[in-house]
Design an enzyme around this catalytic site. Structure first.
Site: not given
Length: 194
Positions: A11-15
Site C-alpha cells: 500500500v501507499s500512504g494514500d490508500d
C-alpha cells in the site's frame, strides 16, 4: 503438479485505509484468485501497512520474494494489480526479469497481459501510467504542504519533536514549548557545548 503461489501486497500512504486497496483487501483478492486457479498458497507477503513506495526496489517483503524465487519455493506470483508491484517501469522490468530467471510467472487479479509483444506493450504502457500517477500524487502532496506552510502552519510528521507539543488554534497548526521537556533539551545542549 499443483502450482505454488505467493501473494504480494503493498500500500501507499494514500490508500492504506481504503477498502479493497488496503493490505487485507489485496491479500483477500489474491487468495481468492489463486484458489480459483487451483494453486496452493505457500506465502502471503505484505509490505508495512504504513505505506511502502512503489518506486523503491529495496523493500523487505520484495527482497523475501526474490529469495524465495531463487530457492525455487514457488511458481507464480499473484498481485492485485500492476501498480501494487511497482510504480516505475524500470522496477517493473527488473522484477519481471528476476522472477523469469527462476521460472516464476506473475498473475494480476485486475488486468491481464498476454505473453506476447502486444501483451508486453500493454503492460509497459500501464507501468508508465502508474509511474506518472505516482509523480502526480507527489506533486499534489508537495503543493498542498507548501500551501499549508504559506498559510502559517507548521508541518509535523508523526509526533512533534521532543520539547514541543502540537497546538491547533484558529485552524492553524503550530508548536508550543513543553517546559519540562525543554529543560532536558537545554541541559543536553549545555553538556554538548561544555
Amino acid at each position: 503438479m499443483m502450482k505454488r503461489a505467493v501473494l504480494y501486497a503493498r500500500v501507499s500512504g494514500d490508500d492504506r485505509d481504503k477498502e479493497g486497496r488496503n493490505l487485507k483487501g489485496q491479500l483477500d483478492m489474491c487468495r481468492e484468485y489463486a484458489l480459483e486457479h487451483g494453486w496452493e498458497v505457500v506465502a502471503e507477503l505484505a509490505e508495512d501497512d504504513r505505506g511502502a513506495s512503489g518506486a523503491e526496489l529495496d523493500l523487505p517483503r520484495l527482497n523475501k520474494l526474490f529469495e524465495m524465487a531463487e530457492n525455487g519455493s514457488f511458481d507464480v506470483l499473484v498481485v492485485r494489480e500492476l501498480d501494487r508491484l511497482s510504480r516505475r517501469l524500470p522496477k517493473q522490468l527488473v522484477i519481471e526479469d528476476e522472477l523469469k530467471k527462476h521460472d516464476v510467472t506473475i498473475e494480476y487479479v485486475i488486468g491481464s497481459y498476454d505473453d506476447s509483444p502486444e501483451g508486453d506493450l500493454m503492460k509497459n504502457v500501464r507501468a508508465v501510467i502508474a509511474e506518472y500517477e505516482r509523480l502526480k500524487i507527489t506533486e499534489r502532496m508537495m503543493r498542498g504542504k507548501r500551501q499549508k506552510v504559506k498559510a502559517g502552519n507548521v508541518m509535523i510528521h508523526g509526533h512533534p519533536p521532543y520539547g514541543y507539543k502540537k497546538v491547533e488554534e484558529d485552524g492553524k497548526t503550530s508548536l508550543a514549548v513543553v517546559e519540562e521537556e525543554a529543560k532536558v533539551v537545554r541541559l543536553m545542549f549545555h553538556w554538548y557545548t561544555v
